[in-house]
Design a protein around this motif. Structure first.
Motif, PDB file in Angstrom:
ATOM      1  N   GLN A  93       0.863  -1.185   0.000  1.00 32.20           N
ATOM      2  CA  GLN A  93       0.000   0.000   0.000  1.00 32.20           C
ATOM      3  C   GLN A  93       0.896   1.230   0.000  1.00 32.20           C
ATOM      4  O   GLN A  93       1.210   1.786   1.040  1.00 32.20           O
ATOM      5  CB  GLN A  93      -0.943  -0.027   1.198  1.00 32.20           C
ATOM      6  N   ILE A  94       1.298   1.614  -1.190  1.00 39.23           N
ATOM      7  CA  ILE A  94       2.233   2.724  -1.365  1.00 39.23           C
ATOM      8  C   ILE A  94       1.653   3.701  -2.385  1.00 39.23           C
ATOM      9  O   ILE A  94       1.006   3.299  -3.348  1.00 39.23           O
ATOM     10  CB  ILE A  94       3.611   2.207  -1.847  1.00 39.23           C
ATOM     11  N   ASP A  95       1.890   4.966  -2.183  1.00 39.81           N
ATOM     12  CA  ASP A  95       1.326   5.996  -3.051  1.00 39.81           C
ATOM     13  C   ASP A  95       1.751   5.809  -4.506  1.00 39.81           C
ATOM     14  O   ASP A  95       2.856   5.340  -4.812  1.00 39.81           O
ATOM     15  CB  ASP A  95       1.770   7.379  -2.584  1.00 39.81           C
ATOM     16  N   LEU A  96       0.858   6.188  -5.393  1.00 38.96           N
ATOM     17  CA  LEU A  96       1.060   6.060  -6.840  1.00 38.96           C
ATOM     18  C   LEU A  96       2.394   6.628  -7.301  1.00 38.96           C
ATOM     19  O   LEU A  96       3.086   6.033  -8.138  1.00 38.96           O
ATOM     20  CB  LEU A  96      -0.092   6.780  -7.553  1.00 38.96           C
ATOM     21  N   PHE A  97       2.802   7.791  -6.758  1.00 45.41           N
ATOM     22  CA  PHE A  97       4.023   8.452  -7.210  1.00 45.41           C
ATOM     23  C   PHE A  97       5.281   7.975  -6.477  1.00 45.41           C
ATOM     24  O   PHE A  97       6.382   8.395  -6.811  1.00 45.41           O
ATOM     25  CB  PHE A  97       3.894   9.967  -7.046  1.00 45.41           C
ATOM     26  N   GLN A 103       8.522  -2.753  -6.847  1.00 44.24           N
ATOM     27  CA  GLN A 103       7.377  -3.012  -5.980  1.00 44.24           C
ATOM     28  C   GLN A 103       6.131  -3.359  -6.793  1.00 44.24           C
ATOM     29  O   GLN A 103       5.365  -4.245  -6.409  1.00 44.24           O
ATOM     30  CB  GLN A 103       7.133  -1.802  -5.079  1.00 44.24           C
ATOM     31  N   TRP A 104       5.937  -2.664  -7.899  1.00 46.03           N
ATOM     32  CA  TRP A 104       4.839  -3.026  -8.803  1.00 46.03           C
ATOM     33  C   TRP A 104       5.000  -4.470  -9.268  1.00 46.03           C
ATOM     34  O   TRP A 104       4.055  -5.264  -9.236  1.00 46.03           O
ATOM     35  CB  TRP A 104       4.807  -2.103 -10.023  1.00 46.03           C
ATOM     36  N   TYR A 148      -3.046   3.834  -2.562  1.00 51.70           N
ATOM     37  CA  TYR A 148      -2.791   2.385  -2.719  1.00 51.70           C
ATOM     38  C   TYR A 148      -3.170   1.962  -4.138  1.00 51.70           C
ATOM     39  O   TYR A 148      -3.996   1.087  -4.364  1.00 51.70           O
ATOM     40  CB  TYR A 148      -3.529   1.559  -1.666  1.00 51.70           C
ATOM     41  N   ALA A 149      -2.489   2.608  -5.077  1.00 56.31           N
ATOM     42  CA  ALA A 149      -2.789   2.398  -6.493  1.00 56.31           C
ATOM     43  C   ALA A 149      -2.579   0.960  -6.937  1.00 56.31           C
ATOM     44  O   ALA A 149      -3.381   0.401  -7.700  1.00 56.31           O
ATOM     45  CB  ALA A 149      -1.936   3.330  -7.344  1.00 56.31           C
ATOM     46  N   ALA A 150      -1.499   0.343  -6.474  1.00 56.19           N
ATOM     47  CA  ALA A 150      -1.193  -1.018  -6.926  1.00 56.19           C
ATOM     48  C   ALA A 150      -2.243  -2.009  -6.464  1.00 56.19           C
ATOM     49  O   ALA A 150      -2.580  -2.957  -7.191  1.00 56.19           O
ATOM     50  CB  ALA A 150       0.183  -1.438  -6.419  1.00 56.19           C
ATOM     51  N   VAL A 151      -2.774  -1.823  -5.255  1.00 58.30           N
ATOM     52  CA  VAL A 151      -3.799  -2.731  -4.744  1.00 58.30           C
ATOM     53  C   VAL A 151      -5.000  -2.737  -5.689  1.00 58.30           C
ATOM     54  O   VAL A 151      -5.504  -3.796  -6.079  1.00 58.30           O
ATOM     55  CB  VAL A 151      -4.227  -2.333  -3.324  1.00 58.30           C
TER      56      VAL A 151
END
Length: 256
Positions: A93-97, A103-104, A148-151
């Motif tokens: 849960q990491i910010d988009l930027f 990590q992606w 949490y863009a990746a989630v």
């Protein structure tokens, strides 16, 4: 109980562990696949106590070779596969930027590619058994947010992947669905709250109350509640349900 075999990934903790224990009431054997042998052995003991024979496979499903190992070992011990429940996959849960390519890629490797490879590896046995597959997605698939863009992105990909498998399953006789849980109180969520609370000058108890309120729900869900839904989806009662995305979230998603 007639002979029936399920594979549950992510079975060392949280929803995966709860699902494996719940399925032990309905299946004669459960393969438990995840990282963490000690936790897996604890799940195995609970599965055995509930009436099913466990098989522990300690591995990282992000490894390209892991899915075939899970299928081969399950077939060698039990001779068939009737259900596959793809639950493994913690996404940062990491910010988009702020999220790095690594990590992606790590999030995709386990939750998306691990589930995809395992479904493909198990497909011949599932086709033979006229079996069933459940993919674990999540509510963020339908409302991704920058923090949490990746989630959200990976959960949306999982839901689409399940649709594709269900389309093939209509021809091959394999039932495929996906589940979108809302906020569930797992060990991982507890750890997150313990980390988050002091950063925002809150006690853990205050943070635990705040998150459901912000989500517009009465409380967190429990892993056992999601496990009951999983058990329904792989039961004869749900046999005509395929290609469906089921949400269980305490009312978090307000849209129709």
């Amino acid at each position: 109980m007639s002979k029936s075999v399920a594979i549950v990934t992510g079975a060392s903790q949280g929803i995966g562990r709860a699902t494996a224990i719940r399925l032990a009431k309905d299946f004669s054997a459960i393969t438990l696949a995840a990282r963490g042998k000690e936790n897996l052995e604890a799940t195995a003991a609970a599965v055995k106590a509930a009436g099913a024979e466990p098989l522990v496979i300690d591995l990282d499903l992000a490894d390209v070779s892991a899915p075939k190992k899970v299928v081969d070992q399950t077939l060698a011990k039990f001779g068939q596969i009737d259900a596959l429940l793809n639950i493994a996959g913690a996404v940062p849960q990491i910010d988009l930027f702020e999220m790095t390519d690594e990590q992606w890629d790590g999030g995709m490797a386990l939750k998306f590619h691990g589930a995809r490879r395992l479904a493909i590896a198990a497909w011949p046995a599932l086709k033979k058994a006229k079996g069933t597959v459940v993919f674990m997605s999540g509510n963020s698939a339908v409302f991704p947010k920058a923090p949490y863009a990746a989630v959200g992105a990976i959960n949306a990909a999982i839901a689409a992947l399940a649709k594709a498998f269900s389309d093939r399953g209509i021809t091959d006789g394999v039932q495929v669905n996906s589940v979108l849980p809302g906020p569930v109180m797992t060990g991982r969520r507890k750890s997150y709250l313990e980390h988050w609370a002091p950063l925002h000058n809150m006690t853990v108890e205050e943070a635990t109350r705040k998150f459901p309120q912000d989500a517009g729900i009465a409380r967190y869900g429990e892993p056992e509640e999601i496990a009951d839904l999983m058990a329904f989806l792989v039961s004869p009662a749900a046999r005509w349900m395929t290609g469906t995305t089921l949400r269980m979230d305490g009312g978090e998603v307000k849209s129709i």
